[in-house]
Write an enzyme that holds these catalytic residues in place. Structure first.
Site, PDB file in Angstrom:
ATOM      1  N   SER A 119       0.828  -1.204   0.000  1.00 25.69           N
ATOM      2  CA  SER A 119       0.000   0.000   0.000  1.00 25.69           C
ATOM      3  C   SER A 119       0.862   1.254   0.000  1.00 25.69           C
ATOM      4  O   SER A 119       1.974   1.252   0.556  1.00 25.69           O
ATOM      5  CB  SER A 119      -0.863   0.002   1.270  1.00 25.69           C
ATOM      6  OG  SER A 119      -1.487   1.257   1.449  1.00 25.69           O
ATOM      7  N   TYR A 143      -1.613  -0.012  10.277  1.00 24.10           N
ATOM      8  CA  TYR A 143      -1.934  -0.646   8.991  1.00 24.10           C
ATOM      9  C   TYR A 143      -0.748  -0.510   8.029  1.00 24.10           C
ATOM     10  O   TYR A 143      -0.276  -1.493   7.462  1.00 24.10           O
ATOM     11  CB  TYR A 143      -3.197  -0.005   8.381  1.00 24.10           C
ATOM     12  CG  TYR A 143      -3.388  -0.383   6.936  1.00 24.10           C
ATOM     13  CD1 TYR A 143      -3.777  -1.667   6.584  1.00 24.10           C
ATOM     14  CD2 TYR A 143      -3.126   0.540   5.909  1.00 24.10           C
ATOM     15  CE1 TYR A 143      -3.908  -2.024   5.248  1.00 24.10           C
ATOM     16  CE2 TYR A 143      -3.258   0.183   4.576  1.00 24.10           C
ATOM     17  CZ  TYR A 143      -3.648  -1.102   4.253  1.00 24.10           C
ATOM     18  OH  TYR A 143      -3.761  -1.459   2.931  1.00 24.10           O
ATOM     19  N   LYS A 147       2.009  -3.407   6.361  1.00 22.85           N
ATOM     20  CA  LYS A 147       2.300  -3.582   4.936  1.00 22.85           C
ATOM     21  C   LYS A 147       3.797  -3.462   4.666  1.00 22.85           C
ATOM     22  O   LYS A 147       4.358  -4.195   3.853  1.00 22.85           O
ATOM     23  CB  LYS A 147       1.504  -2.560   4.107  1.00 22.85           C
ATOM     24  CG  LYS A 147       0.007  -2.843   4.087  1.00 22.85           C
ATOM     25  CD  LYS A 147      -0.279  -4.144   3.359  1.00 22.85           C
ATOM     26  CE  LYS A 147      -1.711  -4.594   3.462  1.00 22.85           C
ATOM     27  NZ  LYS A 147      -1.962  -5.875   2.769  1.00 22.85           N
TER      28      LYS A 147
END
Ligand code: UFG
Length: 317
Positions: A119, A143, A147
């Site tokens: 991402s 988050y 990643k």
């Protein structure tokens, strides 16, 4: 080729499953079905599995062997930025734990090819107009951290046992390749605005005082079908023995502001609506767009669809 797609019943994963099936690859989907929808699968075999579960590693290894899997495309992950701030342990457990089980099972059974959903959240708040893969990644939420760690896991497995991996850093994904595969979650700008229109409420703009041309935040919106095609290009790239890069931005290279997205939604829907400008949302970079030169050169992939195509396909879906 036999491909196991984790998270293949989700919004992006199901687009890739359909493209793989269209080109004649055979697909097994591994999905815990918490956000997945079975009707998206077009008859692909479903292995209902939480990748972070204690027995996931052995179940995956058995599946790789029994079904003679050649490659994995790994989407399955928790992906809500705000939730990741509230529940960091859950994000580490699911995204990192699940990926560790997946890589262990691949290593144990000799499955060497992996395309990983990364991402642009790995970048954090970059201070450049078009961000290239080489800048320092400084994610600003759990988050984005999960990643980035996933990319490190790919790099370590490459060094340790010869994994062939490609990390795709998605920018802002929207649109629908087919109406039945539309994004049903109301978690991102385009579906949020559609939901507001449906509820007769004014869409909101988080800040109009940024140092951007119209004061609202700029993002690189990429059509989900273009993004899905990038996965097939990445998978094919893994067959080359000489691969100069493992990590690729997937965007259009063009930024669109929140006001431009809203104007396009008005034009496509034919509905005129007012908007409410609110305070800036915490953690929003003013400008985030991709430098797409690497993926164009190495994978021969380029986005074909623009903001109009994205909004029109999403609205029709
Ligand atoms: N926005 C509004 N109003 C809304 C919703 C969003 O103005 O009601 C704005 C946001 O402030 C932002 C833009 O619209 O400027 C896009 O917001 P999204 O929440 O749709 O997406 P983000 O850019 O915040 O995040 C997306 C993905 C993340 C990913 C990130 C990577 O949702 O998972 O891109 O760049 F990490």
């Amino acid at each position: 080729m036999k491909v196991l797609v984790t998270g293949g019943a989700g919004y992006i994963g199901s687009h890739v499953v359909r493209l793989l099936q269209e080109r004649g690859d055979s697909v097994i989907v591994a999905d815990d079905m918490t956000a997945g929808i079975e009707a998206r699968l077009d008859g692909a075999e479903l292995l209902q599995l939480d990748l972070a579960a204690p027995d996931a590693k052995s179940i995956l290894a058995q599946t790789f062997t029994d079904s003679e899997v050649d490659a994995v495309i790994h989407f399955a992950a928790r992906k809500q930025v705000g939730q990741s701030v509230e529940m960091p342990e859950f994000y580490y457990e699911q995204n990192i734990g699940g990926m560790a089980n997946l890589l262990s099972a691949m290593h144990a059974t000799g499955v060497e090819k992996l395309v990983f959903s990364s991402s642009a959240a790995t970048y954090g708040m970059p201070d450049v107009p078009a961000v290239s893969e080489d800048i320092d990644c400084k994610p600003i939420n759990p988050y984005g951290e999960t990643k980035l760690i996933g990319e490190w896991m790919v790099a370590n497995a490459k060094r340790a046992w010869g994994l062939r991996g490609a990390n795709l850093r998605y920018f802002n994904v929207a649109g629908a390749g087919w109406p039945d595969l539309a994004d049903t979650a109301v978690a991102n700008l385009v579906p949020i605005v559609f939901a507001a229109i449906r509820a007769n409420k004014n869409p909101v703009v988080f800040g109009d005082d940024y140092d951007t041309p119209d004061g609202s935040c700029v993002r690189d919106y990429v059509h989900v079908l273009d993004l899905a095609e990038a996965h097939l290009s990445a998978l094919d790239y893994l067959d080359f023995d000489v691969r100069p890069h493992d990590t690729f931005n997937v965007g259009t290279g063009q930024g669109s502001s929140v006001f431009e997205v809203l104007a396009e939604i008005k034009a496509v829907s034919g509905i005129d609506f007012d908007t409410d400008v609110l305070e800036r949302r915490a953690g929003d970079p003013p400008f985030l767009a991709a430098d797409v030169s690497r993926i164009e050169k190495a994978l021969g992939w380029k986005a074909k669809k623009n903001l109009h195509d994205i909004i029109e396909s999403a609205w029709n879906a």
